[in-house]
Design an enzyme around this catalytic site. Structure first.
Site, short mmCIF file in Angstrom:
data_model
loop_
_atom_site.label_atom_id
_atom_site.label_comp_id
_atom_site.label_asym_id
_atom_site.label_seq_id
_atom_site.Cartn_x
_atom_site.Cartn_y
_atom_site.Cartn_z
CD GLU A 120 -28.73 -51.51 -25.06
OE1 GLU A 120 -28.73 -51.14 -26.24
OE2 GLU A 120 -29.10 -50.79 -24.11
CE LYS A 159 -29.52 -45.38 -20.77
NZ LYS A 159 -28.67 -45.13 -21.89
CG LEU A 201 -37.42 -30.40 -28.70
CD1 LEU A 201 -38.34 -29.37 -29.34
CD2 LEU A 201 -38.07 -30.99 -27.45
CG ASN A 216 -26.36 -47.78 -22.46
OD1 ASN A 216 -27.41 -47.97 -21.85
ND2 ASN A 216 -26.23 -46.85 -23.37
N GLY A 219 -35.86 -36.75 -26.73
CA GLY A 219 -36.51 -35.57 -26.16
C GLY A 219 -37.91 -35.32 -26.68
#
Length: 302
Positions: A180, A173, A8, A177, A12
C-alpha cells in the site's frame, strides 16, 4: 453467533455494527464506556469491565480484540488469558507484529486456550464495503468462526481466508501495508507531475475520474484520490507530513532479513520520513489519501 469485542475505535466500532446488522450477538467493552453505550443503542451488549465481558459470554467463548499494536494489546491478552477458560478463543484483529502473534499463540496454547491472528483491512469504509481478513492459526478455529468472518467480509465466499499458521495473518497484513505504501507513493508522484504542468493539464481531478473507468491503474486508492482532488485540487491547507503506522518499517526490515529486494516499498517509507522535513504536493496528496482511508491529515494552519 455470540462473541465479545474489545476496542471500539475507528475499526472496532464499525465492525461491531456490521456484525449486529447480520444478527450476531456482540458484547462490547472499551476503556471509554461512552463508546460501549453508543453501540448499545444499535443492539450491542455493553460491559463495564473486562471481567463482566468474559463472564457474560457462553462457553466456549470468543473474544476479538481491536487495539493498537504494542503494549496495550500485550496487556489486554495477558488479562484475557487469566480470565478465559480452556477451549476459549482469542482473536487479535489489530496490527500486531507477526512474531508477537506466534509467541502469543504458544503462550495461550500452554493454558489450553486458542488464538487466531487476523490481519484486517478496510478502514473506515469496512462497514459499508466489508473487510479483507487474512487469518493465521488452526484450521479448526478458523472454521469455528466462519459465520463471523463471512459477516465481516465483503461477501460470505470471498475477501477472507486462512493464509497459514499462527502469525501468518499478521505477516500477510504487514506485507499488504508495505505494498500500500508503494502504491500510494506512485499515485502521489504521478499526480504531482500532472499538477506541475497546468498549462497542459487543466483538470487533474478530471484525469483521475477518467482513469477510474477502464484504466489498468483503476483502484480504490484512485477513487479516494479523485474525491480528494475534486474537493481540493491544490491541496490548500494540507500539510505534506505523512505518518506511517509501523508496518511499512516492519516490511522493509523483513525484506532485509530475507534478502528480498524491495526498493519501491523501501523508498516509499523513506519518502514518508522525508516528508516530515519539507512540504511537497505529492506529500500533501499522500496525506489526504491516508485521511480518506481512515487516518489523519494535518491542517497546515494548525
Amino acid at each position: 453467533m455470540e462473541l465479545g469485542l474489545i476496542g471500539l475505535g475507528k475499526m472496532g466500532a464499525p465492525m461491531t455494527q456490521r456484525l449486529l446488522q447480520q444478527k450476531h450477538t456482540v458484547r462490547v467493552y472499551d476503556a471509554d464506556p461512552v463508546k460501549s453505550h453508543e453501540l448499545a443503542r444499535l443492539g450491542a451488549r455493553p460491559a463495564e469491565t473486562l471481567d463482566e465481558l468474559v463472564t457474560g459470554l457462553k462457553a466456549p467463548r470468543t473474544v476479538w480484540v481491536m487495539l493498537p499494536a504494542g503494549g496495550v494489546t500485550e496487556t489486554m491478552f495477558r488479562s484475557l488469558a487469566s480470565l478465559l477458560e480452556p477451549g476459549d478463543l482469542g482473536v487479535d484483529g489489530g496490527n500486531s507484529h507477526y512474531r508477537d502473534s506466534i509467541r502469543r499463540a504458544g503462550e495461550w496454547a500452554e493454558r489450553g486456550l486458542h488464538f487466531l491472528d487476523v490481519g484486517t483491512s478496510g478502514g473506515i469504509w469496512g462497514l459499508r464495503e466489508g473487510y479483507s481478513l487474512m487469518i493465521g492459526g488452526e484450521v479448526e478455529q478458523v472454521e469455528r468462526l466462519r459465520p463471523v468472518f463471512a459477516a465481516l467480509a465483503p461477501a460470505p465466499d470471498r475477501g477472507w481466508g486462512r493464509v497459514g499458521a499462527h502469525g501468518a495473518g499478521h505477516f500477510a497484513k504487514m506485507v499488504h501495508n508495505g505494498i500500500e505504501y508503494g502504491l500510494m507513493q506512485a499515485y502521489a508522484e504521478g499526480f504531482a507531475i500532472l499538477h506541475a504542468k497546468p498549462d497542459l493539464i487543466e483538470d487533474s481531478a478530471g484525469v483521475a475520474e477518467l482513469w477510474r473507468n477502464g484504466s489498468v491503474i483503476r483502484s480504490w486508492l484512485l477513487d479516494l484520490i479523485t474525491a480528494a482532488l475534486a474537493e481540493n485540487p491544490a491541496m490548500t491547507g494540507i500539510s505534506g507530513v505523512v505518518a506511517d503506522s509501523g508496518e511499512g518499517r516492519w516490511t522493509v526490515a523483513e525484506a532485509v532479513d530475507l534478502n528480498v529486494p524491495a526498493p519501491v516499498i523501501t523508498l516509499s517509507l523513506l519518502n514518508r520520513l522525508t516528508s516530515r522535513m519539507e512540504t511537497r504536493y505529492a506529500d500533501q496528496l499522500l496525506a489526504v489519501m491516508r485521511q480518506k482511508f481512515g487516518g489523519h491529515a494535518v491542517d497546515a494552519s494548525g
